[in-house]
Design a protein around this motif. Sequence first.
Motif, PDB file in Angstrom:
ATOM      1  N   TYR A   1      34.539  47.715  48.793  1.00  0.00           N
ATOM      2  CA  TYR A   1      34.077  48.631  47.749  1.00  0.00           C
ATOM      3  C   TYR A   1      32.935  49.515  48.252  1.00  0.00           C
ATOM      4  CZ  TYR A   1      36.423  46.101  43.851  1.00  0.00           C
ATOM      5  OH  TYR A   1      37.331  45.543  42.974  1.00  0.00           O
TER       6      TYR A   1
ATOM      7  N   LEU B   1      27.843  47.502  37.022  1.00  0.00           N
ATOM      8  CA  LEU B   1      28.299  46.131  36.793  1.00  0.00           C
ATOM      9  C   LEU B   1      29.323  45.650  37.824  1.00  0.00           C
ATOM     10  CD1 LEU B   1      27.940  43.810  34.818  1.00  0.00           C
ATOM     11  CD2 LEU B   1      29.832  44.713  33.500  1.00  0.00           C
TER      12      LEU B   1
ATOM     13  N   ILE C   1      39.540  56.698  27.948  1.00  0.00           N
ATOM     14  CA  ILE C   1      38.317  56.135  28.518  1.00  0.00           C
ATOM     15  C   ILE C   1      37.161  57.145  28.416  1.00  0.00           C
ATOM     16  CG2 ILE C   1      38.619  56.726  30.989  1.00  0.00           C
ATOM     17  CD1 ILE C   1      37.397  53.370  29.671  1.00  0.00           C
TER      18      ILE C   1
ATOM     19  N   THR D   1      44.590  50.436  33.323  1.00  0.00           N
ATOM     20  CA  THR D   1      45.440  50.367  32.129  1.00  0.00           C
ATOM     21  C   THR D   1      46.691  51.242  32.308  1.00  0.00           C
ATOM     22  OG1 THR D   1      44.077  52.048  31.086  1.00  0.00           O
ATOM     23  CG2 THR D   1      43.607  49.791  30.474  1.00  0.00           C
TER      24      THR D   1
ATOM     25  N   PRO E   1      47.665  45.080  37.947  1.00  0.00           N
ATOM     26  CA  PRO E   1      47.057  46.388  38.241  1.00  0.00           C
ATOM     27  C   PRO E   1      45.991  46.344  39.339  1.00  0.00           C
ATOM     28  CG  PRO E   1      47.283  46.099  35.880  1.00  0.00           C
ATOM     29  CD  PRO E   1      47.662  44.796  36.498  1.00  0.00           C
ATOM     30  N   VAL E   2      45.216  45.235  39.395  1.00  0.00           N
ATOM     31  CA  VAL E   2      44.281  45.098  40.527  1.00  0.00           C
ATOM     32  C   VAL E   2      44.924  44.085  41.470  1.00  0.00           C
ATOM     33  CG1 VAL E   2      41.939  44.431  41.224  1.00  0.00           C
ATOM     34  CG2 VAL E   2      42.303  45.590  39.029  1.00  0.00           C
TER      35      VAL E   2
ATOM     36  N   ARG F   1      35.223  38.475  47.675  1.00  0.00           N
ATOM     37  CA  ARG F   1      33.833  38.011  47.643  1.00  0.00           C
ATOM     38  C   ARG F   1      33.328  37.940  49.073  1.00  0.00           C
ATOM     39  NH1 ARG F   1      34.932  38.858  43.228  1.00  0.00           N
ATOM     40  NH2 ARG F   1      34.824  37.558  41.370  1.00  0.00           N
TER      41      ARG F   1
ATOM     42  N   PRO G   1      45.185  38.212  36.377  1.00  0.00           N
ATOM     43  CA  PRO G   1      45.144  39.672  36.537  1.00  0.00           C
ATOM     44  C   PRO G   1      43.756  40.245  36.280  1.00  0.00           C
ATOM     45  CG  PRO G   1      46.186  39.101  34.451  1.00  0.00           C
ATOM     46  CD  PRO G   1      45.980  37.817  35.194  1.00  0.00           C
TER      47      PRO G   1
ATOM     48  N   ASN H   1      34.608  37.826  35.693  1.00  0.00           N
ATOM     49  CA  ASN H   1      35.919  38.296  35.236  1.00  0.00           C
ATOM     50  C   ASN H   1      35.782  39.703  34.639  1.00  0.00           C
ATOM     51  OD1 ASN H   1      34.683  37.923  32.808  1.00  0.00           O
ATOM     52  ND2 ASN H   1      36.235  36.600  31.929  1.00  0.00           N
ATOM     53  N   CYS H   2      36.921  40.272  34.278  1.00  0.00           N
ATOM     54  CA  CYS H   2      36.915  41.650  33.769  1.00  0.00           C
ATOM     55  C   CYS H   2      36.298  41.685  32.371  1.00  0.00           C
ATOM     56  CB  CYS H   2      38.353  42.160  33.710  1.00  0.00           C
ATOM     57  SG  CYS H   2      38.460  43.771  32.924  1.00  0.00           S
TER      58      CYS H   2
END
Length: 475
Positions: free
Chosen positions: A70, A81, A147, A288, A348-349, A354, A413, A420-421
């Motif tokens: 990332y 976040l 969004i 999404t 989707p991801v 980590r 997912p 988590n998401c």
Amino acid sequence: MPILGSTWMLKWKITELTEQLFEWVSVFTAENQGAISVWVGPQPMVILLRPDYIKALLESNIVLTKGTEYEIMKNWLGLGLLLSTGDKWRNRRKLLTPAFHFSILNSFVSIYDKEAQIFIQQIGKYAGTKEIFDIFPFIKRCALDIICETSMGTKINAQTNHNHPYVKGVRRMNVLSFMYSRMPWMWIKPIWYASGYGGEYDRTLKLVTDFTRKVIEERKKEFLEKQRKISESTESSHENGISMPTKSNSRKSAFLDLLLSVQEEGLLTDEDIREEVDTFMFEGHDTTSSGMGWTLWCLAHHPKHQERVIQELDEVFGDSERPCTPDDLKELKYLENCIKEAMRLFPPVPMYTRLMEQDFECNDITIPKGATVFVSPMVVHRSISLWQKCQGYHPENFSEEFNLQRHPFAYIPFSAGPRNCIGQKFALMEEKTVLSWFFRHFKVEAELPMMENYPLLQVITVPSRGFPVKIIRRK
Ligand code: HEM
């Protein structure tokens, strides 16, 4: 090999790379291996294959730092976040969790609903023509409008204005970021800039972040003005003995407004807010769109499941054109199972990581400090030993009975554990609203066989062939 690591073994074309990775992983999972390791450039990568290892990793309160893939995103999303770690992440998570409270999400349903109606108008011209068209760009523009309005309180009308510079900018940022993370030689700055991508990335980054800053600035002015008026009228009503709405219940519930109210308490700077808004923008629409696109794709190939979705919708909405409400969404259980099953086959991801900042005891193995650990939902979701109905598309995988029988980390997912998401309920509510409108009006068919459309494992799982479908008007 030095510099290249194992990357020289990887296929160059993204479709072939995806196939190659699946092949490797299926060989190792068949041998019941728990983890494998690969070198991407100078970086050792450990890929966890079994849910017991994945559980140990994701539930850890110590291993919270994201891997280097990332890195390029940090210029855009800062330490919002998604990318922050340690105490900064803990504080942010605590601050932002109320923004995803169900009362806020319920207030977003009218936005999902409005944009979904524009979506069906936009694609309506293809119904009845028997023309095969790629529905994916339409879905993406709908998700982007949703969004933007929910996170910034701003309409960019991407669905009706395809050439909006911000829309194009966000698209390009995602493509360039993925390119960077996949090619270790691009991490060498002179090569990145000599390739031309570095300069293009910087220009696009400026365009996109300037847009968000401008929206925040304008919104902040409005917000402060509103607050001033409320406190003035509260003061005068106190004088008259009349009770007025408080700050919190008079606020329009866009994420940005919530962040601005937190800022009033001195907890966030303008740039902190920008990072979070951009993080939601990034995480909250390609994911999404991918989820909705793959669901339509799967249902186009499974008319029986599609019929059951339509039957459920007819029971809830009948023939009416009324808006979809939060209560309706609770009724749409079969549709939800269809969305979940599409996310099983095409999460989707496709992977998340980590970074090991110290040696980590992951059940019976020690993952050394410095390694990046990969978790791929795509891998566990397709593991024959974990799923009753593994091959093909089976929404019944999410029946209560099957849910109870499964290892809880066989379906991830949205990741799991403390990182988590945060947007998972938002995502499911949005997808159900948009897809409910779609199936209230249309049926969907496809000619290209389902599995010939490869999931390309980019930052987000995208289809190799788009989503070429035919839609037929129901009424
Ligand atoms: C189908 C849709 C979605 C999927 C599959 C998804 C998946 C994920 C996954 C796998 C993670 C963990 C990533 C990692 O560990 O690197 C994550 C984190 C996150 N997601 Fe989502 N997401 C979705 C929609 C959304 C939406 C709609 C939003 C916001 C409106 C959102 C906001 C976030 C944020 C802020 C994080 C970081 C959370 C943290 O680290 O504390 N996501 N998402």
